[in-house]
Write a protein that holds these residues in place. Sequence first.
Motif, short mmCIF file in Angstrom:
data_model
loop_
_atom_site.label_atom_id
_atom_site.label_comp_id
_atom_site.label_asym_id
_atom_site.label_seq_id
_atom_site.Cartn_x
_atom_site.Cartn_y
_atom_site.Cartn_z
N THR A 174 0.84 -1.16 -0.06
CA THR A 174 -0.04 0.04 0.12
C THR A 174 0.78 1.23 -0.08
O THR A 174 0.24 2.31 -0.14
CB THR A 174 -0.86 0.16 1.40
OG1 THR A 174 -0.15 0.10 2.53
CG2 THR A 174 -2.08 -1.01 1.19
N VAL A 175 2.22 1.18 0.22
CA VAL A 175 2.97 2.48 0.31
C VAL A 175 4.25 2.23 -0.38
O VAL A 175 4.89 3.05 -0.61
CB VAL A 175 3.42 2.81 1.72
CG1 VAL A 175 1.94 3.00 2.65
CG2 VAL A 175 4.14 1.61 2.45
N ALA A 176 4.63 0.86 -0.87
CA ALA A 176 5.88 0.71 -1.41
C ALA A 176 5.73 -0.11 -2.59
O ALA A 176 4.91 -1.06 -2.74
CB ALA A 176 6.87 0.03 -0.46
N ARG A 177 6.79 -0.03 -3.77
CA ARG A 177 6.45 -0.62 -4.89
C ARG A 177 7.89 -1.24 -5.19
O ARG A 177 8.96 -0.51 -5.12
CB ARG A 177 6.20 0.36 -6.28
CG ARG A 177 6.32 -0.30 -7.54
CD ARG A 177 5.84 0.48 -8.63
NE ARG A 177 6.11 0.21 -9.95
CZ ARG A 177 5.27 -0.58 -10.44
NH1 ARG A 177 4.14 -1.12 -9.84
NH2 ARG A 177 5.18 -1.00 -11.71
N SER A 178 8.01 -2.47 -5.43
CA SER A 178 9.27 -2.99 -5.78
C SER A 178 9.88 -2.36 -6.96
O SER A 178 9.30 -1.72 -7.74
CB SER A 178 9.23 -4.72 -6.28
OG SER A 178 8.39 -5.27 -5.10
N SER A 179 11.48 -2.52 -6.97
CA SER A 179 12.13 -2.00 -7.93
C SER A 179 12.20 -2.52 -9.41
O SER A 179 12.25 -3.96 -9.36
CB SER A 179 13.59 -1.98 -7.67
OG SER A 179 14.39 -1.29 -8.86
N PRO A 180 12.00 -1.92 -10.43
CA PRO A 180 11.84 -2.81 -11.76
C PRO A 180 13.34 -3.15 -12.24
O PRO A 180 13.50 -3.93 -13.24
CB PRO A 180 11.46 -1.73 -12.74
CG PRO A 180 11.82 -0.26 -12.20
CD PRO A 180 11.55 -0.63 -10.75
N ILE A 181 14.42 -2.85 -11.32
CA ILE A 181 15.61 -3.50 -11.71
C ILE A 181 15.59 -5.19 -11.42
O ILE A 181 16.03 -5.50 -12.50
CB ILE A 181 16.73 -2.87 -10.56
CG1 ILE A 181 16.75 -1.41 -11.07
CG2 ILE A 181 17.81 -3.63 -10.87
CD1 ILE A 181 17.82 -0.67 -9.96
N ASP A 182 15.06 -5.37 -10.29
CA ASP A 182 15.12 -7.12 -10.24
C ASP A 182 13.60 -7.28 -10.11
O ASP A 182 13.50 -8.49 -9.96
CB ASP A 182 16.08 -7.74 -9.20
CG ASP A 182 15.66 -7.19 -7.58
OD1 ASP A 182 14.58 -6.59 -7.44
OD2 ASP A 182 16.68 -7.32 -6.99
N GLY A 183 12.72 -6.54 -9.74
CA GLY A 183 11.29 -6.80 -9.55
C GLY A 183 10.78 -7.17 -8.11
O GLY A 183 9.79 -7.57 -7.96
N VAL A 184 11.78 -7.27 -7.37
CA VAL A 184 11.53 -7.79 -6.00
C VAL A 184 12.08 -6.77 -4.87
O VAL A 184 11.33 -6.63 -3.94
CB VAL A 184 12.38 -9.13 -5.69
CG1 VAL A 184 12.30 -9.67 -4.28
CG2 VAL A 184 11.85 -10.10 -6.67
N HIS A 185 13.24 -6.30 -5.05
CA HIS A 185 13.77 -5.64 -3.85
C HIS A 185 13.24 -3.97 -3.91
O HIS A 185 12.58 -3.71 -4.98
CB HIS A 185 15.45 -5.67 -3.67
CG HIS A 185 15.74 -6.72 -3.51
ND1 HIS A 185 16.28 -7.97 -4.39
CD2 HIS A 185 15.95 -7.57 -2.32
CE1 HIS A 185 16.67 -9.12 -3.67
NE2 HIS A 185 16.31 -9.01 -2.49
N LEU A 186 13.76 -3.32 -3.04
CA LEU A 186 13.32 -1.95 -2.86
C LEU A 186 14.55 -0.88 -2.96
O LEU A 186 15.52 -0.97 -2.41
CB LEU A 186 12.59 -1.64 -1.69
CG LEU A 186 11.54 -2.68 -1.26
CD1 LEU A 186 11.11 -2.64 0.21
CD2 LEU A 186 10.25 -2.72 -2.04
N ILE A 194 8.17 2.17 4.08
CA ILE A 194 7.58 1.25 5.04
C ILE A 194 7.86 1.58 6.40
O ILE A 194 6.76 1.60 7.11
CB ILE A 194 8.24 -0.04 4.46
CG1 ILE A 194 7.84 -0.71 3.27
CG2 ILE A 194 7.90 -1.27 5.67
CD1 ILE A 194 8.55 -1.93 2.73
N GLY A 195 8.98 2.05 6.78
CA GLY A 195 9.32 2.20 7.97
C GLY A 195 8.43 3.72 8.35
O GLY A 195 7.99 3.62 9.54
N LEU A 196 8.27 4.58 7.68
CA LEU A 196 7.34 5.80 8.08
C LEU A 196 5.95 5.28 7.95
O LEU A 196 5.26 5.79 9.08
CB LEU A 196 7.78 6.58 6.93
CG LEU A 196 8.83 7.29 6.64
CD1 LEU A 196 8.75 8.21 5.48
CD2 LEU A 196 9.29 8.28 7.88
N ALA A 197 5.43 4.49 7.37
CA ALA A 197 3.82 4.09 7.38
C ALA A 197 3.80 3.17 8.66
O ALA A 197 2.74 3.21 9.16
CB ALA A 197 3.60 3.25 6.13
N LEU A 198 4.96 2.44 9.08
CA LEU A 198 4.61 1.46 10.42
C LEU A 198 4.74 2.49 11.71
O LEU A 198 4.31 1.88 12.64
CB LEU A 198 5.62 0.44 10.06
CG LEU A 198 5.48 -0.55 9.46
CD1 LEU A 198 6.67 -1.60 9.37
CD2 LEU A 198 4.17 -1.34 9.69
#
Length: 210
Positions: A174-186, A194-198
């Motif tokens: 809901t707040v973060a999207r994976s990087s298109p570099i590898d499709g998984v990491h951020l 993520i930290g801010l939302a939590l």
Amino acid sequence: MFEILIFGDSLTRGADPGQHRRHPFADRWPNVLSAGLAGRASVAAEGLGGRTTIYDDESDQRIDRNGSRTLPTLLASHSPLDLLIIMLGSNDLKPEMCGTADGVAIGMAKLLDIVESAQPSLKTLIVSPPIFVGSEQHGGNPRAGRSIEESRRLGPLLEQLAIRRKSAFFDASTVARSSPIDGVHLDRENTRAIGLALVPIVQAILDCLN
């Protein structure tokens, strides 16, 4: 001061998909959360690249990446705890591990069983990792043959599990999207998000523990 343990994989460790190293300390989401709590809690981050919930990774037998075997030791070494945050599932979705969101939910339920056995009063917060995206480096698919569709299914399944097991829940997609570099990491910004939302979510949990 409250004691919080974060149990996760490379997303918790702060893996940078573009540089093959970790994000700076202040940008890793557990440390962003810690800063946002402003001294109210001690936050310990246990993030291991490749960690799964209950599945064995045979790629490097020197390191045990099966979370169900390492969690009991970490619970003991960080005890007493007030809150355990678990963000796992991305590695379970590798085809050679499990490959399905249903399998992740089964593994997460096993981790909750371990927690209840070790410390029945410990509050838990399940965080579903961001949905995978197509990768520029892997032919349009997420790294390691993971399924975008299964990652989309994961959040609702983990939310249902959290409701059944009386755990708190947050969907990081809901707040973060994976990087298109590898499709998984951020990248750095999405890791920080993520930290801010939590922060308010964890603040509310701690308020209930007072």
